[in-house]
Design an enzyme around this catalytic site. Structure first.
Site, short mmCIF file in Angstrom:
data_model
loop_
_atom_site.label_atom_id
_atom_site.label_comp_id
_atom_site.label_asym_id
_atom_site.label_seq_id
_atom_site.Cartn_x
_atom_site.Cartn_y
_atom_site.Cartn_z
CB SER A 70 -0.84 0.00 1.28
OG SER A 70 -1.50 1.24 1.47
CE1 TYR A 115 -4.60 -1.90 5.03
CE2 TYR A 115 -3.27 0.04 4.57
CZ TYR A 115 -4.04 -1.02 4.12
OH TYR A 115 -4.24 -1.20 2.77
P1 NAD Z 1 -11.56 -6.03 0.00
O1 NAD Z 1 -12.11 -5.87 1.37
O2 NAD Z 1 -12.41 -5.73 -1.17
O3 NAD Z 1 -10.97 -7.51 -0.18
C1 NAD Z 1 -10.22 -8.14 0.81
C2 NAD Z 1 -10.17 -9.62 0.52
O4 NAD Z 1 -9.40 -10.27 1.55
C3 NAD Z 1 -11.56 -10.30 0.55
O5 NAD Z 1 -11.61 -11.29 -0.45
C4 NAD Z 1 -11.60 -10.95 1.94
O6 NAD Z 1 -12.48 -12.06 2.02
C5 NAD Z 1 -10.15 -11.38 2.06
N1 NAD Z 1 -9.73 -11.67 3.43
C6 NAD Z 1 -9.75 -10.85 4.51
N2 NAD Z 1 -9.28 -11.51 5.59
C7 NAD Z 1 -8.97 -12.76 5.18
C8 NAD Z 1 -8.44 -13.92 5.83
N3 NAD Z 1 -8.15 -13.92 7.14
N4 NAD Z 1 -8.27 -15.03 5.10
C9 NAD Z 1 -8.57 -15.07 3.77
N5 NAD Z 1 -9.06 -14.00 3.11
C10 NAD Z 1 -9.25 -12.88 3.81
O7 NAD Z 1 -10.23 -5.13 0.01
P2 NAD Z 1 -9.31 -4.54 -1.19
O8 NAD Z 1 -9.41 -3.08 -1.15
O9 NAD Z 1 -9.54 -5.27 -2.45
O10 NAD Z 1 -7.87 -4.90 -0.60
C11 NAD Z 1 -7.01 -5.89 -1.14
C12 NAD Z 1 -5.59 -5.58 -0.72
O11 NAD Z 1 -5.19 -4.34 -1.26
C13 NAD Z 1 -5.42 -5.45 0.80
O12 NAD Z 1 -4.20 -6.04 1.20
C14 NAD Z 1 -5.37 -3.95 1.02
O13 NAD Z 1 -4.67 -3.60 2.16
C15 NAD Z 1 -4.65 -3.53 -0.24
N6 NAD Z 1 -4.84 -2.11 -0.58
C16 NAD Z 1 -6.08 -1.62 -0.84
C17 NAD Z 1 -6.22 -0.27 -1.18
C18 NAD Z 1 -7.55 0.34 -1.48
O14 NAD Z 1 -7.62 1.58 -1.60
N7 NAD Z 1 -8.61 -0.42 -1.64
C19 NAD Z 1 -5.09 0.55 -1.24
C20 NAD Z 1 -3.85 0.01 -0.97
C21 NAD Z 1 -3.74 -1.33 -0.66
#
Ligand code: NAD
Length: 261
Positions: free
Chosen positions: A142, A155
């Site tokens: 991130s 985080y």
């Molecule tokens: P999201 O909530 O849409 O998806 C998260 C996924 O992780 C889901 O499929 C959920 O079921 C799964 N998950 C959570 N805990 C779990 C566990 N213990 N075991 C198995 N699966 C698990 O979130 P997103 O925004 O798509 O985030 C995906 C990644 O991208 C994350 O690591 C997040 O930190 C990172 N990220 C997101 C953003 C953003 O702006 N959305 C920015 C930077 C980084």
């Protein structure tokens, strides 16, 4: 180029992970999806990937915060496909509170899901990659793996840790064939994880969700737009390609000018 390879994407039942799984399937990879969610919706996603992209797709529902479940997931994936070529550590959660009010169990949950889980997947998948002398590990970190924000102690610590882990893995796998490990550092991507923060901010400040969205983007990013899961997935495809063979142990930002300021 990736046709016939096997890719496992943690947290691919939603958001960025779902976009990555679909794009890898579009390149001809067999896919292991993972993550929480409604059973029927997950089966629809799995069957849809097989039908739309003519690849094999299985669902392994490991809770990746639990080492034993991760070990079994990697073993099951290797048994099913004869090895893993691409590992994308994507699953992640968020919790926002000042440190004094941050519940200990939330700290533990964020660290185990966003950091330790990637240690476990890599720990168990690496032997297979070393044996094949090839592999790609992509960690979805991130902008918060590079810079901090208030309220996000767990985080930010986890994502900085994931960037550090990426570098150690790259060093340890150097000269074991064509294996690389890199981290992608996205800025804001519109997914359920961010949608919740927008709703919480709107409620806290007594403003509309549109206004909260605008504030979120302009507070951090030079370009006031969300990146898309498809764009993050495009970078994953590139990192998995032969062209990216010499890129290892580094971070690549896709953050609309968040961290250049
Ligand atoms: P999201 O909530 O849409 O998806 C998260 C996924 O992780 C889901 O499929 C959920 O079921 C799964 N998950 C959570 N805990 C779990 C566990 N213990 N075991 C198995 N699966 C698990 O979130 P997103 O925004 O798509 O985030 C995906 C990644 O991208 C994350 O690591 C997040 O930190 C990172 N990220 C997101 C953003 C953003 O702006 N959305 C920015 C930077 C980084």
């Amino acid at each position: 180029m990736l046709k016939g390879k096997t890719a496992i994407v943690t947290g691919s039942t939603s958001g960025i992970g779902l976009g990555i799984a679909q794009k890898l399937a579009g390149e001809g990879c067999n896919i292991i999806i993972n993550g929480f969610g409604d059973k029927d919706a997950i089966e629809k996603e799995r069957a849809g990937i097989e039908k739309n992209y003519k690849v094999k797709c299985i669902y392994l529902g490991a809770d990746i915060s639990k080492p034993a479940e991760v070990e079994k997931m990697i073993q099951d994936a290797e048994k099913e496909f004869g090895g893993i070529d691409i590992l994308v550590n994507n699953a992640g959660i968020q919790f926002v509170a000042p440190i004094e009010e941050f519940p200990v169990e939330k700290w533990d949950a964020v660290i185990s899901t966003n950091l330790s889980a990637s240690f476990f997947t890599i720990k168990y998948a690496l032997a297979g990659m070393k044996k094949k002398q090839s592999g790609r590990i992509v960690n979805i970190a991130s902008a918060h793996g590079l810079v901090a924000s208030t309220g996000k102690a767990a985080y930010v610590a986890a994502k900085h840790g994931l960037v550090g882990l990426t570098k150690v893995v790259a060093l340890e796998i150097a000269n074991h064939g064509d294996i690389t490990c890199n981290a992608i550092c996205p800025g804001w991507v519109y997914t359920p994880l961010v949608e919740k923060q927008i709703k919480d901010n709107a409620a806290k400040e007594g403003i509309s969700e549109d206004k909260a969205k605008e504030e979120m983007l302009s507070e951090k990013q030079a370009v006031h737009e969300f990146a898309t899961p498809e764009q993050i997935a495009g970078l994953v495809i590139y990192l998995c390609s032969d062209s990216a063979k010499s890129i290892t142990g580094t971070t690549i930002s896709i953050d609309n000018g968040w961290t250049c300021q």
